[in-house]
Scaffold this motif. Sequence first.
Motif, PDB file in Angstrom:
ATOM      1  N   TYR A 127      -7.628   1.060   2.452  1.00 30.99           N
ATOM      2  CA  TYR A 127      -8.647   2.045   2.097  1.00 30.99           C
ATOM      3  C   TYR A 127      -7.988   3.302   1.552  1.00 30.99           C
ATOM      4  O   TYR A 127      -6.943   3.746   2.058  1.00 30.99           O
ATOM      5  N   CYS A 128      -8.576   3.839   0.503  1.00 33.58           N
ATOM      6  CA  CYS A 128      -8.094   5.107  -0.064  1.00 33.58           C
ATOM      7  C   CYS A 128      -9.068   6.207   0.327  1.00 33.58           C
ATOM      8  O   CYS A 128     -10.239   6.184  -0.062  1.00 33.58           O
ATOM      9  N   ALA A 129      -8.591   7.158   1.130  1.00 30.94           N
ATOM     10  CA  ALA A 129      -9.458   8.225   1.623  1.00 30.94           C
ATOM     11  C   ALA A 129      -9.868   9.162   0.485  1.00 30.94           C
ATOM     12  O   ALA A 129     -10.891   9.846   0.566  1.00 30.94           O
ATOM     13  N   ARG A 130      -9.095   9.176  -0.590  1.00 33.59           N
ATOM     14  CA  ARG A 130      -9.380  10.109  -1.684  1.00 33.59           C
ATOM     15  C   ARG A 130     -10.585   9.668  -2.533  1.00 33.59           C
ATOM     16  O   ARG A 130     -11.448  10.460  -2.857  1.00 33.59           O
ATOM     17  N   CYS A 131     -10.617   8.366  -2.887  1.00 30.83           N
ATOM     18  CA  CYS A 131     -11.720   7.909  -3.763  1.00 30.83           C
ATOM     19  C   CYS A 131     -12.624   6.875  -3.099  1.00 30.83           C
ATOM     20  O   CYS A 131     -13.629   6.470  -3.661  1.00 30.83           O
ATOM     21  N   GLY A 132     -12.270   6.420  -1.898  1.00 29.02           N
ATOM     22  CA  GLY A 132     -13.120   5.461  -1.200  1.00 29.02           C
ATOM     23  C   GLY A 132     -12.871   4.011  -1.580  1.00 29.02           C
ATOM     24  O   GLY A 132     -13.590   3.112  -1.140  1.00 29.02           O
ATOM     25  N   ALA A 133     -11.869   3.772  -2.416  1.00 29.60           N
ATOM     26  CA  ALA A 133     -11.581   2.391  -2.838  1.00 29.60           C
ATOM     27  C   ALA A 133     -11.120   1.551  -1.651  1.00 29.60           C
ATOM     28  O   ALA A 133     -10.444   2.035  -0.753  1.00 29.60           O
ATOM     29  N   GLU A 134     -11.535   0.263  -1.678  1.00 26.44           N
ATOM     30  CA  GLU A 134     -11.104  -0.683  -0.660  1.00 26.44           C
ATOM     31  C   GLU A 134     -10.490  -1.872  -1.360  1.00 26.44           C
ATOM     32  O   GLU A 134     -10.990  -2.319  -2.387  1.00 26.44           O
ATOM     33  N   GLU A 135      -9.414  -2.390  -0.829  1.00 27.79           N
ATOM     34  CA  GLU A 135      -8.912  -3.656  -1.364  1.00 27.79           C
ATOM     35  C   GLU A 135      -8.112  -4.407  -0.323  1.00 27.79           C
ATOM     36  O   GLU A 135      -7.531  -3.814   0.577  1.00 27.79           O
TER      37      GLU A 135
END
Length: 152
Positions: A104-112
Amino acid sequence: VELDIQVRQAKGRTTVVLAGVIDETSAEALSAAFLRVEAILEINFRGISRINSYGIGLLMKHFGQLSRSHRIEFVECSATIVDQFQMLDFSMYGRIGSFFIRYYCARCGAEEDRLLQVGEDISAEKAPPDFVCDCGGRLEVDEALDFLAEHL
Ligand SMILES: [Zn+2]
């Protein structure tokens, strides 16, 4: 058939690649797949999208029997399988070689989902790696890794 099974035999190693759904309809196919197994049994869970409690029971029955005389390795465990590992201890049957885990990227909300190799990407001494997100932020592991404790 909702479960697709590919069995590859090599000297000393049987690889069983599972894809789809493991449930009540999988019993016969799984029994056939585990009929002849070399000393090392590699289970590839990459394609498993769903498993119910009956399916878990089937796997535990087979792994319980096979683990007495075989070494079992679980590889490319899908998110669905990792969810089960979070709840049930499979370390008595075999060892996790690699698994997908949610980042999870806290900056943009991306999940992978990223595939991590146990012993290479993560070990008793080594925390899982972070990755650079497309936004320039940091992708960090977003799930508990307690299930790995017995496998490191
Ligand atoms: Zn990002």
